[in-house]
Design an enzyme around this catalytic site. Structure first.
Site, short mmCIF file in Angstrom:
data_model
loop_
_atom_site.label_atom_id
_atom_site.label_comp_id
_atom_site.label_asym_id
_atom_site.label_seq_id
_atom_site.Cartn_x
_atom_site.Cartn_y
_atom_site.Cartn_z
N SER A 175 -10.93 0.54 3.33
CA SER A 175 -10.20 0.28 4.58
C SER A 175 -9.65 1.59 5.10
O SER A 175 -8.92 2.29 4.39
CB SER A 175 -9.03 -0.67 4.33
OG SER A 175 -9.50 -1.87 3.78
N ARG A 197 0.83 -1.23 0.00
CA ARG A 197 0.00 0.00 0.00
C ARG A 197 0.86 1.27 0.00
O ARG A 197 0.52 2.27 0.65
CB ARG A 197 -0.93 0.04 1.21
CG ARG A 197 -1.88 -1.12 1.33
CD ARG A 197 -3.05 -1.03 0.35
NE ARG A 197 -4.03 -2.05 0.65
CZ ARG A 197 -4.00 -3.28 0.13
NH1 ARG A 197 -3.08 -3.62 -0.76
NH2 ARG A 197 -4.92 -4.17 0.46
N GLU A 232 -4.98 4.78 6.12
CA GLU A 232 -4.61 4.45 4.72
C GLU A 232 -4.92 5.58 3.73
O GLU A 232 -4.06 5.90 2.90
CB GLU A 232 -5.33 3.17 4.28
CG GLU A 232 -4.93 2.75 2.88
CD GLU A 232 -5.60 1.47 2.42
OE1 GLU A 232 -5.29 0.41 2.97
OE2 GLU A 232 -6.40 1.54 1.47
P1 FAD Z 1 -8.29 9.60 -5.12
O1 FAD Z 1 -8.93 9.37 -3.80
O2 FAD Z 1 -8.91 10.61 -6.01
O3 FAD Z 1 -6.77 9.96 -4.88
C1 FAD Z 1 -6.00 9.24 -3.95
C2 FAD Z 1 -4.61 9.87 -3.85
O4 FAD Z 1 -3.96 9.73 -5.09
C3 FAD Z 1 -4.65 11.38 -3.56
O5 FAD Z 1 -3.51 11.68 -2.81
C4 FAD Z 1 -4.55 12.01 -4.94
O6 FAD Z 1 -3.98 13.29 -4.91
C5 FAD Z 1 -3.65 11.02 -5.65
N1 FAD Z 1 -3.93 10.95 -7.08
C6 FAD Z 1 -5.07 10.52 -7.67
N2 FAD Z 1 -4.94 10.55 -9.00
C7 FAD Z 1 -3.70 11.02 -9.26
C8 FAD Z 1 -2.99 11.29 -10.46
N3 FAD Z 1 -3.51 11.10 -11.66
N4 FAD Z 1 -1.72 11.78 -10.34
C9 FAD Z 1 -1.17 11.99 -9.13
N5 FAD Z 1 -1.80 11.76 -7.97
C10 FAD Z 1 -3.05 11.28 -8.03
N6 FAD Z 1 -7.64 0.12 -2.35
C11 FAD Z 1 -6.89 -1.00 -2.52
O7 FAD Z 1 -5.67 -0.91 -2.67
N7 FAD Z 1 -7.47 -2.23 -2.53
C12 FAD Z 1 -8.79 -2.42 -2.39
O8 FAD Z 1 -9.28 -3.54 -2.43
C13 FAD Z 1 -9.61 -1.26 -2.17
N8 FAD Z 1 -10.94 -1.38 -1.98
C14 FAD Z 1 -11.69 -0.28 -1.74
C15 FAD Z 1 -13.06 -0.42 -1.51
C16 FAD Z 1 -13.87 0.68 -1.28
C17 FAD Z 1 -15.35 0.49 -1.02
C18 FAD Z 1 -13.31 1.98 -1.31
C19 FAD Z 1 -14.17 3.18 -1.11
C20 FAD Z 1 -11.94 2.14 -1.53
C21 FAD Z 1 -11.11 1.02 -1.74
N9 FAD Z 1 -9.74 1.13 -1.96
C22 FAD Z 1 -8.98 0.02 -2.17
C23 FAD Z 1 -9.09 2.46 -1.95
C24 FAD Z 1 -9.19 3.20 -3.33
O9 FAD Z 1 -10.23 2.68 -4.10
C25 FAD Z 1 -7.91 3.13 -4.13
O10 FAD Z 1 -6.85 3.67 -3.39
C26 FAD Z 1 -8.01 3.89 -5.47
O11 FAD Z 1 -6.84 3.68 -6.23
C27 FAD Z 1 -8.25 5.37 -5.30
O12 FAD Z 1 -8.58 5.92 -6.56
P2 FAD Z 1 -9.21 7.36 -6.68
O13 FAD Z 1 -9.23 7.74 -8.12
O14 FAD Z 1 -10.51 7.43 -5.99
O15 FAD Z 1 -8.12 8.21 -5.88
P1 NAP Z 2 -10.31 -10.86 4.44
O1 NAP Z 2 -10.24 -11.91 3.39
O2 NAP Z 2 -11.43 -10.90 5.43
O3 NAP Z 2 -8.90 -10.84 5.22
C1 NAP Z 2 -8.66 -9.86 6.23
C2 NAP Z 2 -7.25 -9.36 6.09
O4 NAP Z 2 -6.37 -10.46 6.22
C3 NAP Z 2 -7.00 -8.72 4.74
O5 NAP Z 2 -6.80 -7.38 4.97
C4 NAP Z 2 -5.78 -9.43 4.17
O6 NAP Z 2 -4.65 -8.59 3.98
C5 NAP Z 2 -5.36 -10.40 5.24
N1 NAP Z 2 -5.18 -11.75 4.65
C6 NAP Z 2 -6.12 -12.70 4.48
N2 NAP Z 2 -5.55 -13.83 4.01
C7 NAP Z 2 -4.23 -13.57 3.87
C8 NAP Z 2 -3.12 -14.35 3.46
N3 NAP Z 2 -3.23 -15.63 3.12
N4 NAP Z 2 -1.91 -13.79 3.44
C9 NAP Z 2 -1.76 -12.52 3.82
N5 NAP Z 2 -2.77 -11.73 4.23
C10 NAP Z 2 -4.00 -12.25 4.27
O7 NAP Z 2 -10.29 -9.42 3.75
P2 NAP Z 2 -11.46 -8.57 3.12
O8 NAP Z 2 -11.70 -7.42 4.02
O9 NAP Z 2 -12.60 -9.43 2.69
O10 NAP Z 2 -10.76 -8.00 1.81
C11 NAP Z 2 -10.44 -8.86 0.75
C12 NAP Z 2 -9.32 -8.24 -0.07
O11 NAP Z 2 -9.74 -6.97 -0.59
C13 NAP Z 2 -8.07 -7.97 0.76
O12 NAP Z 2 -6.94 -8.25 -0.03
C14 NAP Z 2 -8.14 -6.50 1.07
O13 NAP Z 2 -6.87 -5.90 1.17
C15 NAP Z 2 -8.89 -5.94 -0.14
N6 NAP Z 2 -9.66 -4.74 0.26
C16 NAP Z 2 -8.99 -3.57 0.41
C17 NAP Z 2 -9.66 -2.41 0.76
C18 NAP Z 2 -8.94 -1.10 0.87
O14 NAP Z 2 -9.58 -0.07 0.94
N7 NAP Z 2 -7.64 -1.07 0.88
C19 NAP Z 2 -11.03 -2.45 0.97
C20 NAP Z 2 -11.68 -3.67 0.84
C21 NAP Z 2 -10.99 -4.82 0.46
P3 NAP Z 2 -4.43 -7.67 2.67
O15 NAP Z 2 -5.31 -6.48 2.90
O16 NAP Z 2 -2.98 -7.33 2.76
O17 NAP Z 2 -4.80 -8.45 1.46
#
Ligand code: FAD
Ligand code: NAP
Length: 342
Positions: free
Chosen positions: A242, A170, A337
């Site tokens: 998250s 991340r 995050e």
């Molecule tokens: P924004 O919120 O608009 O921007 C995020 C940051 O990036 C800001 O600092 C912004 O200035 C910068 N930025 C955006 N675009 C640019 C650009 N073109 N150039 C330079 N800087 C830029 N993330 C995960 O990693 N895994 C997941 O599974 C995941 N699941 C999610 C589920 C939900 C329901 C939600 C709401 C979010 C989730 N996220 C997840 C977080 C998010 O979706 C990601 O981080 C996504 O990449 C953000 O995209 P955005 O366009 O909305 O970014």
């Molecule tokens: P989950 O399967 O309930 O697991 C909970 C957490 O455990 C996750 O965050 C995941 O880490 C970790 N995990 C589970 N199995 C793992 C393994 N074998 N090895 C290492 N780490 C493990 O998670 P969930 O909430 O349903 O989400 C599913 C996936 O979507 C995850 O990968 C999660 O990161 C992603 N997600 C991200 C966001 C976001 O905003 N960043 C939001 C929703 C879902 P990791 O997060 O490192 O994978």
């Protein structure tokens, strides 16, 4: 207001519809750009007026603690193309304003594989490298080859290859030494023509029959289905996914915690143990707890929801209470995050 280059510069604009947490912040200036040339002109406007710049995608990983006193540039640079077609792989570039989920769908439609585990992550392509988006055992660093960007200070076009992006869990150079210094304009991926799937994430593997090998499209469909059933979609309930990163702690601390809490959910990683932050928050009793209209989601303790569209300050005040309590109970620091702006 228009600039010498006829960009439409809006003043004192509500950002509530431009961040999925729906906090009611405002931007001093806002410009929407659809071409690299417009992006350069917008950066010139910021330079001329000595304004800080925030490049915004869909705002799904952004929290506004207060009004933004500079220029918000809404990135809407579209376009996708295959730039190299080799026998076993392709290079595909996408404009930073493309919707991430639709882009993943498009690659699968073309028989290009590697991004299927990342379906239904909200946001735009340009934000994906920022935190090296990841889910279900895959991160974009696994397939990303190039990031093209504009240097915010000079407007010059530059690129970074995969290693230059310094990707980590991340994290990337764009959140570290290049934070707030780049406008990402396009991202290029190397995708496979062989339909390999990655089922290393146990919860994902468990969705499939052990005998039959799913296709990438099937993996994508299941990922989307699970996400729809488990996660609040921002259009229904404002949230930023998250709210905290999963913390990584040292072996010794992990052993102590595991003795104290045998149910602790943790995973061995290169530099120690990654804890499931959601488990810590739920165990500490925060699930469904509320403060000033902000709430920990009843199904996903890692997600903070904002149904009443409370202020960013209130969201962050609630987050601080959780961080404080988790530290007091487990001695573990939770890092927020999403990117926080004020
Ligand atoms: P924004 O919120 O608009 O921007 C995020 C940051 O990036 C800001 O600092 C912004 O200035 C910068 N930025 C955006 N675009 C640019 C650009 N073109 N150039 C330079 N800087 C830029 N993330 C995960 O990693 N895994 C997941 O599974 C995941 N699941 C999610 C589920 C939900 C329901 C939600 C709401 C979010 C989730 N996220 C997840 C977080 C998010 O979706 C990601 O981080 C996504 O990449 C953000 O995209 P955005 O366009 O909305 O970014
Ligand atoms: P989950 O399967 O309930 O697991 C909970 C957490 O455990 C996750 O965050 C995941 O880490 C970790 N995990 C589970 N199995 C793992 C393994 N074998 N090895 C290492 N780490 C493990 O998670 P969930 O909430 O349903 O989400 C599913 C996936 O979507 C995850 O990968 C999660 O990161 C992603 N997600 C991200 C966001 C976001 O905003 N960043 C939001 C929703 C879902 P990791 O997060 O490192 O994978």
């Amino acid at each position: 207001m228009t600039t010498k280059s006829q960009l439409d510069v809006q003043q004192d604009v509500s950002l509530q519809n431009f961040n999925t947490m729906a906090v009611p912040a405002r931007a001093r200036y806002l410009i929407k750009v659809t071409t690299v040339s417009e992006a350069q002109q917008a950066l010139e406007f910021a330079r001329d007026n000595r304004l800080p710049v925030l490049v915004l995608g869909e705002g799904s990983n952004t929290i506004f603690e207060s009004d933004y006193k500079g220029l918000v540039i809404l990135n809407r640079l579209l376009g996708k193309k295959c730039t190299r077609d080799a026998p076993d792989h392709v290079l595909v570039s996408a404009g930073a304003g493309e919707n991430w989920h639709q882009f993943v769908d498009y690659t699968l439609q073309n028989g290009w594989f590697g991004l299927q585990n990342l379906g239904l992550i909200p946001g735009l392509v340009g934000a994906a490298p920022m935190q090296n988006i990841g889910a279900y055992g895959v991160e974009i660093r696994d397939t990303l080859v190039l990031v093209d960007y504009l240097d915010i200070a000079s407007g010059e076009q530059r690129s970074l290859d995969n290693s230059g992006c310094c990707f980590a869990y991340r994290d990337s150079i764009f959140k570290m030494s290049l934070a707030s210094q780049v406008f990402i304009t396009s991202v290029t991926f190397k995708l496979n023509k062989t339909p390999n799937v990655n089922l290393s994430y146990p919860a994902l593997a468990a969705m499939f029959n052990e005998v039959s090998k799913p296709t990438p499209r099937e993996v994508f469909d299941v990922v989307c289905q699970v996400r729809r059933s488990k996660l609040p979609m921002p259009n229904d309930i404002p949230n930023a996914g998250s709210f905290f990163k999963n913390p990584v702690i040292e072996r010794q601390q992990h052993q102590t915690l595991k003795e104290q809490y045998p149910d602790l959910v943790s995973f061995a990683v290169a530099d120690g143990f990654k804890l499931a932050a959601g488990w810590l928050i739920e165990y500490a009793g925060w699930k469904d707890q509320e403060f000033a209209g902000v709430r920990v989601h009843e199904q996903q303790a890692l997600v903070i929801i904002n149904p009443q569209k409370s202020s960013g300050q209130e969201v962050l005040e609630f987050a601080k209470k959780i961080q404080f309590d988790i530290y007091a109970k487990f001695g573990v620091t939770l890092e927020i995050e999403p990117r926080v702006y004020n």
